[in-house]
Motif scaffolding. Structure first.
Motif, PDB file in Angstrom:
ATOM      1  N   MET B   1      11.713  -6.200   9.312  1.00 13.11           N
ATOM      2  CA  MET B   1      10.603  -7.023   8.827  1.00 13.11           C
ATOM      3  C   MET B   1       9.266  -6.386   9.198  1.00 13.11           C
ATOM      4  N   THR B   2       9.160  -5.982  10.484  1.00 12.59           N
ATOM      5  CA  THR B   2       7.945  -5.312  10.933  1.00 12.59           C
ATOM      6  C   THR B   2       7.698  -4.082  10.081  1.00 12.59           C
ATOM      7  N   GLU B   3       8.805  -3.326   9.877  1.00 13.47           N
ATOM      8  CA  GLU B   3       8.654  -2.095   9.108  1.00 13.47           C
ATOM      9  C   GLU B   3       8.195  -2.418   7.691  1.00 13.47           C
ATOM     10  N   PHE B   4       8.737  -3.494   7.133  1.00  8.93           N
ATOM     11  CA  PHE B   4       8.344  -3.881   5.778  1.00  8.93           C
ATOM     12  C   PHE B   4       6.854  -4.209   5.710  1.00  8.93           C
ATOM     13  N   LEU B   5       6.382  -4.992   6.704  1.00 11.49           N
ATOM     14  CA  LEU B   5       4.965  -5.364   6.709  1.00 11.49           C
ATOM     15  C   LEU B   5       4.079  -4.127   6.891  1.00 11.49           C
ATOM     16  N   GLN B   6       4.542  -3.230   7.779  1.00 10.42           N
ATOM     17  CA  GLN B   6       3.782  -1.998   7.996  1.00 10.42           C
ATOM     18  C   GLN B   6       3.661  -1.209   6.685  1.00 10.42           C
ATOM     19  N   GLN B   7       4.783  -1.121   5.961  1.00  3.01           N
ATOM     20  CA  GLN B   7       4.772  -0.399   4.690  1.00  3.01           C
ATOM     21  C   GLN B   7       3.879  -1.102   3.678  1.00  3.01           C
ATOM     22  N   LEU B   8       3.818  -2.440   3.780  1.00  4.06           N
ATOM     23  CA  LEU B   8       2.981  -3.197   2.860  1.00  4.06           C
ATOM     24  C   LEU B   8       1.508  -2.823   3.079  1.00  4.06           C
ATOM     25  N   ILE B   9       1.136  -2.744   4.356  1.00  5.81           N
ATOM     26  CA  ILE B   9      -0.247  -2.344   4.681  1.00  5.81           C
ATOM     27  C   ILE B   9      -0.518  -0.943   4.121  1.00  5.81           C
ATOM     28  N   ASN B  10       0.432  -0.016   4.344  1.00  2.63           N
ATOM     29  CA  ASN B  10       0.280   1.349   3.833  1.00  2.63           C
ATOM     30  C   ASN B  10       0.063   1.329   2.323  1.00  2.63           C
ATOM     31  N   SER B  11       0.857   0.510   1.633  1.00  3.51           N
ATOM     32  CA  SER B  11       0.788   0.547   0.176  1.00  3.51           C
ATOM     33  C   SER B  11      -0.484  -0.109  -0.333  1.00  3.51           C
ATOM     34  N   LEU B  12      -1.008  -1.116   0.382  1.00  4.63           N
ATOM     35  CA  LEU B  12      -2.258  -1.747  -0.033  1.00  4.63           C
ATOM     36  C   LEU B  12      -3.421  -0.760   0.090  1.00  4.63           C
ATOM     37  N   SER B  13      -3.441   0.045   1.173  1.00  3.94           N
ATOM     38  CA  SER B  13      -4.527   1.017   1.346  1.00  3.94           C
ATOM     39  C   SER B  13      -4.478   2.046   0.228  1.00  3.94           C
ATOM     40  N   LEU B  14      -3.273   2.572  -0.017  1.00  5.48           N
ATOM     41  CA  LEU B  14      -3.113   3.587  -1.051  1.00  5.48           C
ATOM     42  C   LEU B  14      -3.462   3.012  -2.423  1.00  5.48           C
ATOM     43  N   GLY B  15      -2.980   1.772  -2.675  1.00  2.00           N
ATOM     44  CA  GLY B  15      -3.217   1.119  -3.949  1.00  2.00           C
ATOM     45  C   GLY B  15      -4.698   0.870  -4.202  1.00  2.00           C
ATOM     46  N   SER B  16      -5.453   0.512  -3.159  1.00  2.00           N
ATOM     47  CA  SER B  16      -6.888   0.273  -3.312  1.00  2.00           C
ATOM     48  C   SER B  16      -7.585   1.526  -3.832  1.00  2.00           C
ATOM     49  N   ILE B  17      -7.177   2.671  -3.290  1.00  2.00           N
ATOM     50  CA  ILE B  17      -7.812   3.928  -3.704  1.00  2.00           C
ATOM     51  C   ILE B  17      -7.487   4.219  -5.167  1.00  2.00           C
ATOM     52  N   TYR B  18      -6.211   4.081  -5.528  1.00  2.00           N
ATOM     53  CA  TYR B  18      -5.838   4.311  -6.930  1.00  2.00           C
ATOM     54  C   TYR B  18      -6.582   3.344  -7.845  1.00  2.00           C
ATOM     55  N   ALA B  19      -6.707   2.087  -7.407  1.00  2.00           N
ATOM     56  CA  ALA B  19      -7.357   1.080  -8.242  1.00  2.00           C
ATOM     57  C   ALA B  19      -8.816   1.451  -8.483  1.00  2.00           C
ATOM     58  N   LEU B  20      -9.497   1.903  -7.412  1.00  2.00           N
ATOM     59  CA  LEU B  20     -10.913   2.277  -7.566  1.00  2.00           C
ATOM     60  C   LEU B  20     -11.072   3.417  -8.571  1.00  2.00           C
ATOM     61  N   ILE B  21     -10.176   4.399  -8.506  1.00  2.00           N
ATOM     62  CA  ILE B  21     -10.282   5.518  -9.450  1.00  2.00           C
ATOM     63  C   ILE B  21      -9.893   5.048 -10.856  1.00  2.00           C
ATOM     64  N   ALA B  22      -8.848   4.218 -10.918  1.00  2.00           N
ATOM     65  CA  ALA B  22      -8.344   3.776 -12.223  1.00  2.00           C
ATOM     66  C   ALA B  22      -9.392   2.981 -12.993  1.00  2.00           C
ATOM     67  N   LEU B  23     -10.243   2.248 -12.256  1.00  2.00           N
ATOM     68  CA  LEU B  23     -11.278   1.452 -12.928  1.00  2.00           C
ATOM     69  C   LEU B  23     -12.173   2.343 -13.787  1.00  2.00           C
ATOM     70  N   GLY B  24     -12.528   3.515 -13.255  1.00  2.00           N
ATOM     71  CA  GLY B  24     -13.385   4.435 -14.010  1.00  2.00           C
ATOM     72  C   GLY B  24     -12.693   4.920 -15.278  1.00  2.00           C
ATOM     73  N   TYR B  25     -11.410   5.252 -15.155  1.00  2.00           N
ATOM     74  CA  TYR B  25     -10.654   5.700 -16.332  1.00  2.00           C
ATOM     75  C   TYR B  25     -10.659   4.642 -17.412  1.00  2.00           C
ATOM     76  N   THR B  26     -10.356   3.438 -16.957  1.00  2.00           N
ATOM     77  CA  THR B  26     -10.102   2.370 -17.902  1.00  2.00           C
ATOM     78  C   THR B  26     -11.390   1.940 -18.606  1.00  2.00           C
ATOM     79  N   MET B  27     -12.519   1.921 -17.856  1.00  2.00           N
ATOM     80  CA  MET B  27     -13.784   1.507 -18.474  1.00  2.00           C
ATOM     81  C   MET B  27     -14.237   2.520 -19.516  1.00  2.00           C
ATOM     82  N   VAL B  28     -14.130   3.813 -19.151  1.00  2.00           N
ATOM     83  CA  VAL B  28     -14.544   4.852 -20.093  1.00  2.00           C
ATOM     84  C   VAL B  28     -13.664   4.812 -21.332  1.00  2.00           C
TER      85      VAL B  28
END
Lengths: 393, 294
Positions: B1-28
């Motif tokens: 469970m701990t490991e799952f939550l830890q991985q969730l945090i990892n994926s949220l950080s990574l996902g935020s970065i992709y989302a920020l870049i993806a916004l530029g792609y999608t708007m253009v």
């Protein structure tokens, strides 16, 4: 094996065809390279002075020139001065091959030195064999450089240990010095060096009674290792073996320490770069050990004398490549001085019979596969600075 | 469970970065139907501007973040003006090829000036390097800041698009540029503005990544750029909430694949998702099927 030899011959033939236009000065029959007449002995340096791995080549040549200068200042070899003919192969295997041809057939050098990397060195070996000129590399560490498991490359020698030796020694160090009985491996799956080290480590560590708990892999260029490290964190183990290059290793060590992984990290000579400290930060580089050719904190007088002399000559702290280059120069001079006559065949024989050569990177005998039998240093880091060095092997 | 939550945090950080870049792609894409492949390289430039601000000008994290966003805004507008505007009426393939050319130009110009070796960000102050523990899960302050900055910027973007006059103009141009022009909207200015916002977000992502991974190099924009593109397509290219969802899904998928022991396949899985979505629902998760009028 037959096939392999045929491809080798094919490559040699192709190379020979390129060289044929300029090969008029080569001795007919190609027996024994070119004999030396006059007061100087010409030696060739074929190194990466520009291009992708320029720092390796430049550092090696600095070491070589220093060694040759010292030898000439002391009267040369058997009364003859050594003269270096140095070329830049631009970190390119094809260029290295062309230059090797030029050195061996036009410049008529007695011995060739370099290139620094395994790939480029392997490319010139067929040329050396054909022209019967011995060549020495100070830093080609791939396992199959001088011996591919069945044939010895007659005229090729190296003075550095090979990759799988590093893995073996580190496994021994982990078991004996750190008392480790379980290990995790994190390897770079896009890199033969890393995979070779990991395999050698696994074999020896299991021989010592240890177990490999899990093995994780990454690809060069990755930056996010949090996921695999989180996986590892959930397991129990004593050490982490990380046979990679400094650019990823620095990040892995940093991210692991941030996640609260405190186990010692073990690695190979790929760690030896100031960039490792930059990427990981000093506080992360504790309990980190790696195998290397040379350490500046080694108290051996040969090493300390070399460091002092190098600082005087070049005004900088010598790197492992400087030390390896210096040893190449000394090794070549030593073999020439022991050769029965000044021909490629005789120097080749002297090199193959080397016993007890004392260099900055260790004392060694040459084995039947033209590899040195030498010790290896295990360097320990404390706050990112070399803190301990131990000779093993 | 701990490991799952830890991985969730990892994926949220990574996902935020992709989302920020993806916004530029999608708007253009939403506004001029162009896949701006130089977008990942704007992100790289942002990372280097942040590096220069922190290392040479000794600015703090937030000042550097803003500086990177400003420089990237200018760069984005400049790219649009020089490379895309002259091709506005050309074929779409011509614009696409130009985008790839601009991408390579930025990468290798940067490499000429800063070298190919990776660089490390300077030592960060304690509020950035620290971490805290919640029930065995280690959360790093950087991860909180990455997710926080991403969320704040996304809310700001949503506000701009929905509530401001410029946002209204953007929506109008994306629906029908000709009709918008007839209504007195300056289409060129609106397009420049879209590039400006997208590039600012990419610049911010660059600095966040620099701080988070502590390693930047001139080719760092390629793979994240492609993955953010996949994220934009996944959510429905041209749709802003879709880019957000796509970013987090791609970040999550990547983490999931590594966390079950297949770290070597993580890039492959992301591109498999692209292929799958193109086969199953080419308009993306939030996309609607619009019949083309003949």
């Amino acid at each position: 094996m037959n096939l392999r030899r045929r491809t080798l011959l094919g490559a040699t033939a192709a190379v020979a065809a390129v060289g044929a236009t300029t090969a008029c000065s080569a001795k007919p029959g190609g027996s024994g390279g070119s004999a030396v007449t006059g007061d100087t002995i010409k030696v060739g340096a074929n190194y990466e002075l520009s291009g992708a791995v320029a720092t390796y080549g430049q550092a090696s040549v600095d070491g070589i020139t220093m060694a040759i200068d010292e030898i000439n200042a002391a009267g040369g070899v058997n009364g003859k001065k050594l003269e270096i003919i140095s070329y830049d192969n631009k970190s390119d295997a094809a260029e290295a091959t062309t230059l090797a041809n030029k050195l061996f057939t036009q410049d008529n050098v007695l011995v060739g030195m370099g290139p620094a990397t395994s790939g480029n060195f392997k490319a010139i070996i067929p040329v050396a064999n054909k022209n019967r000129v011995p060549v020495v590399s100070g830093s080609a560490t791939a396992d199959d450089v001088t011996w591919d498991g069945s044939t010895v490359q007659e005229f090729a020698f190296r003075i550095c240990f090979n990759d799988s030796f590093q893995g073996t020694i580190m496994a021994k160090f982990a078991a004996e010095n750190l008392g480790a009985s379980s290990a995790v491996i994190i390897k770079d799956n896009s890199n033969d060096y890393s995979k070779g080290l990991a395999d050698a480590f696994t074999t020896e560590f299991e021989n010592q009674g240890g177990t490999i708990v899990t093995s994780e892999a990454y690809v060069a260029g990755d930056t996010d290792f949090n996921t695999i490290l989180t996986r590892i964190k959930g397991q129990s183990f004593d050490v982490i073996y990380l046979p990679g290059y400094y650019s990823e290793a620095g990040l892995i060590i940093k991210q692991a320490r941030d996640l609260g992984i405190t186990a010692p990290f073990l690695g190979g000579d790929g760690f030896d770069s100031p960039t490792l400290l930059e990427l990981a930060g000093a506080s992360a580089l504790n309990d980190v050990y790696f195998t290397n050719h040379y350490s500046s904190i080694d108290e051996d007088p040969t090493v300390q004398d070399f460091i002092k002399a190098f600082k005087e000559a070049k005004g900088a702290e010598p790197s492992a490549f400087n030390a390896l280059g210096y040893d190449v120069g000394k090794f070549v001079a030593d073999a020439i001085s022991r050769a029965s006559e000044l021909t490629g065949d005789a120097v080749q024989k002297a090199m193959a019979e080397t016993k007890g050569f004392v260099g900055v990177t260790g004392t060694f005998d040459m084995d039947g596969h033209h590899n040195p039998v030498k010790t290896i240093l295990v360097i320990g880091l404390k706050d990112g600075v070399q803190d301990s060095s131990e000779k093993v092997g | 469970m701990t490991e799952f939550l830890q991985q969730l945090i990892n994926s949220l950080s990574l996902g935020s970065i992709y989302a920020l870049i993806a916004l530029g792609y999608t708007m253009v894409y939403g506004i001029i139907k162009l896949i701006n492949f130089a977008h990942g390289d704007v992100y790289m430039v942002g990372a280097y501007v942040g590096y220069a601000c922190m290392t040479h000008l000794h600015l703090g994290f937030f000042e550097s973040l803003i500086a990177a966003m400003i420089i990237c805004t200018i760069l984005g507008v400049l790219i649009e003006r020089v490379a895309y505007r002259p091709l506005r009426n050309s074929t779409r393939i011509a614009a696409l090829i130009t985008a790839i050319g601009v991408s390579l130009l930025i990468e290798y110009t940067m490499m000429y000036f800063v070298g190919a070796d990776p660089r490390a960000y300077p030592e960060m102050p304690a509020y950035l390097t620290g971490s805290f523990e919640v029930g065995g899960v280690i959360i790093r302050n950087q991860q909180v800041i990455i997710i926080g900055v991403a969320v704040v910027l996304m809310i700001a973007l949503q506000f701009i698009v929905k509530k401001t006059k410029m946002g209204k103009a953007m929506r109008a141009v994306s629906q029908d540029p000709d009709a918008a022009r007839l209504m007195g909207i300056s289409v060129d200015r609106t397009i420049s503005f879209t590039f400006a916002i997208g590039s600012a977000l990419a610049g911010a992502a660059g600095v966040l990544v620099g701080v988070y991974y502590n390693s930047i190099n001139p080719l760092m924009g390629i793979i994240p750029g492609l993955k953010a593109f996949v994220a934009a397509v996944f959510g429905g290219i041209g749709i802003i909430p879709g880019a957000l969802i796509g970013g987090y899904v791609i970040g999550g998928a990547e983490t999931l694949v590594s966390s079950i022991g297949y770290s070597l396949f993580k890039d492959g899985v992301v591109f498999a998702i692209l292929i799958l979505i193109l086969i199953v629902k080419p308009t993306g998760l939030l996309g609607k099927n619009v019949k083309e009028k003949v």
